[in-house]
Design a protein around this motif. Structure first.
Motif, PDB file in Angstrom:
ATOM      1  N   ASN A 156       0.830  -1.256   0.023  1.00 30.33           N
ATOM      2  CA  ASN A 156       0.108  -0.022   0.058  1.00 30.33           C
ATOM      3  C   ASN A 156       0.794   1.296   0.020  1.00 30.33           C
ATOM      4  OD1 ASN A 156      -1.747   2.190   0.521  1.00 30.33           O
ATOM      5  ND2 ASN A 156      -2.825   1.090   1.974  1.00 30.33           N
ATOM      6  N   SER A 157       1.288   1.798  -1.239  1.00 31.36           N
ATOM      7  CA  SER A 157       1.881   2.867  -1.314  1.00 31.36           C
ATOM      8  C   SER A 157       1.075   4.418  -1.254  1.00 31.36           C
ATOM      9  CB  SER A 157       2.469   2.920  -2.510  1.00 31.36           C
ATOM     10  OG  SER A 157       1.780   2.913  -3.684  1.00 31.36           O
ATOM     11  N   VAL A 158      -0.254   4.235  -1.064  1.00 30.38           N
ATOM     12  CA  VAL A 158      -1.078   5.488  -1.043  1.00 30.38           C
ATOM     13  C   VAL A 158      -1.019   5.950   0.594  1.00 30.38           C
ATOM     14  CG1 VAL A 158      -3.287   6.433  -0.888  1.00 30.38           C
ATOM     15  CG2 VAL A 158      -2.851   4.408  -2.679  1.00 30.38           C
ATOM     16  N   ARG A 159      -0.696   5.043   1.515  1.00 30.89           N
ATOM     17  CA  ARG A 159      -0.459   5.603   2.753  1.00 30.89           C
ATOM     18  C   ARG A 159       1.364   5.702   3.059  1.00 30.89           C
ATOM     19  NH1 ARG A 159      -2.599   1.328   5.479  1.00 30.89           N
ATOM     20  NH2 ARG A 159      -0.825   0.182   5.112  1.00 30.89           N
ATOM     21  N   THR A 160       1.833   6.781   3.447  1.00 30.80           N
ATOM     22  CA  THR A 160       3.181   6.981   3.894  1.00 30.80           C
ATOM     23  C   THR A 160       3.494   6.181   5.029  1.00 30.80           C
ATOM     24  OG1 THR A 160       2.835   8.852   5.236  1.00 30.80           O
ATOM     25  CG2 THR A 160       2.848   9.069   2.765  1.00 30.80           C
TER      26      THR A 160
ATOM     27  N   GLN B 181       9.933   3.389  -1.337  1.00 27.81           N
ATOM     28  CA  GLN B 181      11.072   3.243  -0.899  1.00 27.81           C
ATOM     29  C   GLN B 181      12.031   1.987  -1.329  1.00 27.81           C
ATOM     30  OE1 GLN B 181      12.967   5.670   1.127  1.00 27.81           O
ATOM     31  NE2 GLN B 181      14.794   4.398   0.325  1.00 27.81           N
ATOM     32  N   ASN B 182      11.199   0.787  -1.680  1.00 31.69           N
ATOM     33  CA  ASN B 182      11.790  -0.117  -2.392  1.00 31.69           C
ATOM     34  C   ASN B 182      12.312   0.192  -3.797  1.00 31.69           C
ATOM     35  OD1 ASN B 182      10.987  -1.651  -0.252  1.00 31.69           O
ATOM     36  ND2 ASN B 182       9.056  -2.254  -1.379  1.00 31.69           N
ATOM     37  N   THR B 183      11.357   0.919  -4.468  1.00 30.51           N
ATOM     38  CA  THR B 183      11.821   1.433  -5.821  1.00 30.51           C
ATOM     39  C   THR B 183      13.142   2.378  -5.872  1.00 30.51           C
ATOM     40  OG1 THR B 183       9.521   1.490  -6.238  1.00 30.51           O
ATOM     41  CG2 THR B 183      11.072   2.833  -7.834  1.00 30.51           C
ATOM     42  N   VAL B 184      13.328   3.360  -4.661  1.00 33.50           N
ATOM     43  CA  VAL B 184      14.313   4.064  -4.741  1.00 33.50           C
ATOM     44  C   VAL B 184      15.601   3.269  -4.421  1.00 33.50           C
ATOM     45  CG1 VAL B 184      15.476   5.807  -3.044  1.00 33.50           C
ATOM     46  CG2 VAL B 184      12.991   6.209  -3.663  1.00 33.50           C
ATOM     47  N   ASP B 185      15.189   2.154  -3.245  1.00 30.15           N
ATOM     48  CA  ASP B 185      16.536   1.453  -2.957  1.00 30.15           C
ATOM     49  C   ASP B 185      17.001   0.482  -4.335  1.00 30.15           C
ATOM     50  OD1 ASP B 185      16.377   2.100  -0.338  1.00 30.15           O
ATOM     51  OD2 ASP B 185      15.161   0.297   0.259  1.00 30.15           O
ATOM     52  N   TYR B 186      16.251   0.148  -5.233  1.00 29.82           N
ATOM     53  CA  TYR B 186      16.547  -0.614  -6.361  1.00 29.82           C
ATOM     54  C   TYR B 186      17.090   0.164  -7.319  1.00 29.82           C
ATOM     55  CZ  TYR B 186      16.640  -3.616 -10.313  1.00 29.82           C
ATOM     56  OH  TYR B 186      17.014  -4.423 -11.194  1.00 29.82           O
ATOM     57  N   LEU B 187      16.555   1.320  -7.605  1.00 29.20           N
ATOM     58  CA  LEU B 187      17.187   2.526  -8.597  1.00 29.20           C
ATOM     59  C   LEU B 187      18.706   2.628  -8.136  1.00 29.20           C
ATOM     60  CD1 LEU B 187      13.988   4.662  -9.155  1.00 29.20           C
ATOM     61  CD2 LEU B 187      15.247   2.923 -10.763  1.00 29.20           C
TER      62      LEU B 187
ATOM     63  N   PHE C  75       3.768   8.319  -3.421  1.00 27.78           N
ATOM     64  CA  PHE C  75       4.882   7.769  -3.960  1.00 27.78           C
ATOM     65  C   PHE C  75       5.775   8.517  -4.726  1.00 27.78           C
ATOM     66  CE2 PHE C  75       5.787   3.100  -5.638  1.00 27.78           C
ATOM     67  CZ  PHE C  75       6.660   3.585  -6.442  1.00 27.78           C
ATOM     68  N   LYS C  76       5.332   9.398  -5.501  1.00 31.51           N
ATOM     69  CA  LYS C  76       6.067  10.301  -6.524  1.00 31.51           C
ATOM     70  C   LYS C  76       6.742  11.246  -5.870  1.00 31.51           C
ATOM     71  CE  LYS C  76       2.555  10.517  -9.867  1.00 31.51           C
ATOM     72  NZ  LYS C  76       1.241  11.244 -10.656  1.00 31.51           N
ATOM     73  N   ALA C  77       6.470  11.719  -4.591  1.00 34.55           N
ATOM     74  CA  ALA C  77       7.170  12.480  -3.673  1.00 34.55           C
ATOM     75  C   ALA C  77       8.367  11.731  -3.024  1.00 34.55           C
ATOM     76  CB  ALA C  77       6.151  12.813  -2.581  1.00 34.55           C
ATOM     77  N   VAL C  78       8.252  10.517  -2.599  1.00 34.10           N
ATOM     78  CA  VAL C  78       9.307   9.795  -2.166  1.00 34.10           C
ATOM     79  C   VAL C  78      10.475   9.812  -3.189  1.00 34.10           C
ATOM     80  CG1 VAL C  78      10.326   7.502  -1.322  1.00 34.10           C
ATOM     81  CG2 VAL C  78       8.227   8.478  -0.662  1.00 34.10           C
ATOM     82  N   LEU C  79      10.175   9.593  -4.464  1.00 31.92           N
ATOM     83  CA  LEU C  79      11.250   9.493  -5.614  1.00 31.92           C
ATOM     84  C   LEU C  79      11.746  10.786  -5.912  1.00 31.92           C
ATOM     85  CD1 LEU C  79       9.988   6.603  -6.008  1.00 31.92           C
ATOM     86  CD2 LEU C  79      10.422   6.914  -8.420  1.00 31.92           C
ATOM     87  N   ARG C  80      10.864  11.843  -5.895  1.00 27.15           N
ATOM     88  CA  ARG C  80      11.436  13.237  -6.079  1.00 27.15           C
ATOM     89  C   ARG C  80      12.472  13.687  -4.910  1.00 27.15           C
ATOM     90  NH1 ARG C  80       6.213  14.538  -8.025  1.00 27.15           N
ATOM     91  NH2 ARG C  80       6.185  14.698 -10.336  1.00 27.15           N
ATOM     92  N   GLU C  81      12.098  13.269  -3.704  1.00 28.51           N
ATOM     93  CA  GLU C  81      12.814  13.662  -2.679  1.00 28.51           C
ATOM     94  C   GLU C  81      14.268  12.905  -2.571  1.00 28.51           C
ATOM     95  OE1 GLU C  81      10.491  12.741   1.019  1.00 28.51           O
ATOM     96  OE2 GLU C  81       9.068  14.263   0.619  1.00 28.51           O
ATOM     97  N   ALA C  82      14.155  11.763  -3.362  1.00 25.68           N
ATOM     98  CA  ALA C  82      15.515  11.004  -3.276  1.00 25.68           C
ATOM     99  C   ALA C  82      16.403  11.596  -4.606  1.00 25.68           C
ATOM    100  CB  ALA C  82      15.071   9.435  -3.734  1.00 25.68           C
ATOM    101  N   GLY C  83      15.557  12.171  -5.198  1.00 24.51           N
ATOM    102  CA  GLY C  83      16.522  13.011  -6.525  1.00 24.51           C
ATOM    103  C   GLY C  83      16.304  12.534  -7.812  1.00 24.51           C
ATOM    104  N   PHE C  84      15.376  11.707  -7.933  1.00 29.78           N
ATOM    105  CA  PHE C  84      14.944  11.284  -9.445  1.00 29.78           C
ATOM    106  C   PHE C  84      14.274  12.238  -9.931  1.00 29.78           C
ATOM    107  CE2 PHE C  84      16.287   7.430  -6.850  1.00 29.78           C
ATOM    108  CZ  PHE C  84      17.027   7.010  -7.637  1.00 29.78           C
ATOM    109  N   GLN C  85      14.241  12.373 -11.152  1.00 24.56           N
ATOM    110  CA  GLN C  85      13.450  13.071 -12.341  1.00 24.56           C
ATOM    111  C   GLN C  85      12.240  12.466 -12.906  1.00 24.56           C
ATOM    112  OE1 GLN C  85      15.743  14.808 -15.490  1.00 24.56           O
ATOM    113  NE2 GLN C  85      14.076  16.239 -16.084  1.00 24.56           N
ATOM    114  N   LEU C  86      11.000  12.974 -12.478  1.00 26.36           N
ATOM    115  CA  LEU C  86      10.016  12.343 -13.133  1.00 26.36           C
ATOM    116  C   LEU C  86       9.016  12.988 -13.897  1.00 26.36           C
ATOM    117  CD1 LEU C  86       8.584  11.057  -9.440  1.00 26.36           C
ATOM    118  CD2 LEU C  86      10.422  10.012 -11.097  1.00 26.36           C
ATOM    119  N   ILE C  87       8.351  12.477 -14.678  1.00 27.57           N
ATOM    120  CA  ILE C  87       7.237  12.978 -15.420  1.00 27.57           C
ATOM    121  C   ILE C  87       6.183  12.240 -15.356  1.00 27.57           C
ATOM    122  CG2 ILE C  87       8.839  14.484 -17.128  1.00 27.57           C
ATOM    123  CD1 ILE C  87       8.081  12.177 -19.196  1.00 27.57           C
TER     124      ILE C  87
END
Length: 310
Positions: A65-69, A94-100, A117-129
């Motif tokens: 459940n990624s809707v709940r932080t 976070q699993n996605t961040v760890d794998y990337l 979900f998008k916020a976690v990836l952006r905070e980790a420094g990934f560029q999203l569209i």
């Protein structure tokens, strides 16, 4: 002890229950359908985990459940009388961040997922569209403007998105024509249980559309993904997989995941699986070692065990 007829833990003899409790050092558990559902805490579940921790068991929670932080989950645990640290929770984003990070990923990501979900990836420094997030006109010219894109997308990631649209799937499909474009999924659930007997279509169904359309199999960092298993074993330094008990309410996600990891498995019937579904299951990878009506049964056994000085 997996076979086609798993035993209910309350039907075990006192000696078998004692042996069961002594056979694992760590519990890896799902959250939704095990500890709480959309509306209520499942009676006896918090008490079971508190009792397990008192006997020295390490607790880890693995959610799709990624809707709940993670922060929201920690606060909810606190409300129901459980002290759970953020590092005890394994979360799809976070699993996605760890794998990337593990593969040293660089580049632009097209993402279909929830805002947290998008916020976690952006905070980790990934560029999203993402997107399109607006309704388009019902003609091919309007569609083409939204799905054909020249941006150098190096990864497509899909997870839960309550604003899923055919336009997003079509856009993702076109990015995946590039064989060098990474394809990843978080949650795999084909259905999401939201109430007793009520299941809605889950992200796994949409991922399957992309899989069929592109011919590409995604890397899975949610349950029951093998990549998630590797991340979890490494993160918690698990060196004896058979000394881990996986607890979950879904056979296709939780039990398959546990068995792939070499864990013991306990299915609870307090969420997305009924006794009838368990009894009719024929795939050995879906059948647990044990089952229980809910974790209240584990709490009951632990109560008995404390009396016998386990």
């Amino acid at each position: 002890m997996n076979d086609s007829h798993p035993q209910h833990i309350l039907h075990l003899s006192e000696e078998q229950q004692k042996k069961f409790l002594g056979s694992f050092d760590r519990v890896v558990s799902d959250i939704d359908g095990v500890i709480w559902n959309m509306y209520n805490t499942i009676p006896g579940a918090p008490e079971a985990f508190v009792a397990l921790e008192k006997t020295g068991k390490e607790l880890t929670f693995v959610t799709n459940n990624s809707v709940r932080t993670v922060e929201q989950a920690v606060r909810h645990f606190e409300k129901i009388g459980m002290s759970v640290r953020p590092e005890q929770i394994t979360h799809p984003s976070q699993n996605t961040v760890d794998y990337l990070r593990q593969i040293n990923f660089q580049g632009l990501i097209y993402i279909i997922a929830s805002p947290p979900f998008k916020a976690v990836l952006r905070e980790a420094g990934f560029q999203l569209i993402d997107g399109p997030n607006e309704i388009i006109d019902e003609n091919f010219q309007s569609l083409a403007k939204k799905i054909f894109d020249q941006q150098p997308v190096n990864a497509v990631i899909i997870d839960v998105d309550f604003n899923m649209s055919s336009t997003k799937l079509l856009r993702a499909q076109l990015y995946l024509r590039n064989p060098e474009c990474l394809f990843m999924e978080g949650a795999t659930d084909r259905f999401l249980p939201i109430g007793k007997g009520v299941n809605i279509i889950g992200p796994g169904a949409f991922t399957n559309i992309l899989l069929e359309a592109s011919g590409r199999k995604p890397i899975t960092v949610g349950k029951p993904g093998r990549e998630l298993g590797k991340l979890l074993v490494e993160k918690y330094k698990i060196d004896q997989s058979d000394r881990v008990l996986m607890v979950g309410d879904m056979m296709a996600q939780d039990i398959v995941f546990g068995r792939q990891c070499g864990f013991q498995t306990l299915l609870v019937l307090s969420g997305g699986c009924t006794l009838e579904q368990l009894r009719s299951e024929t795939d050995p990878s879906h059948i647990p070692d044990y089952y229980a009506d809910s974790l209240a049964d584990v709490a009951q056994i632990l109560g008995q065990s404390r009396k016998s000085h386990f």
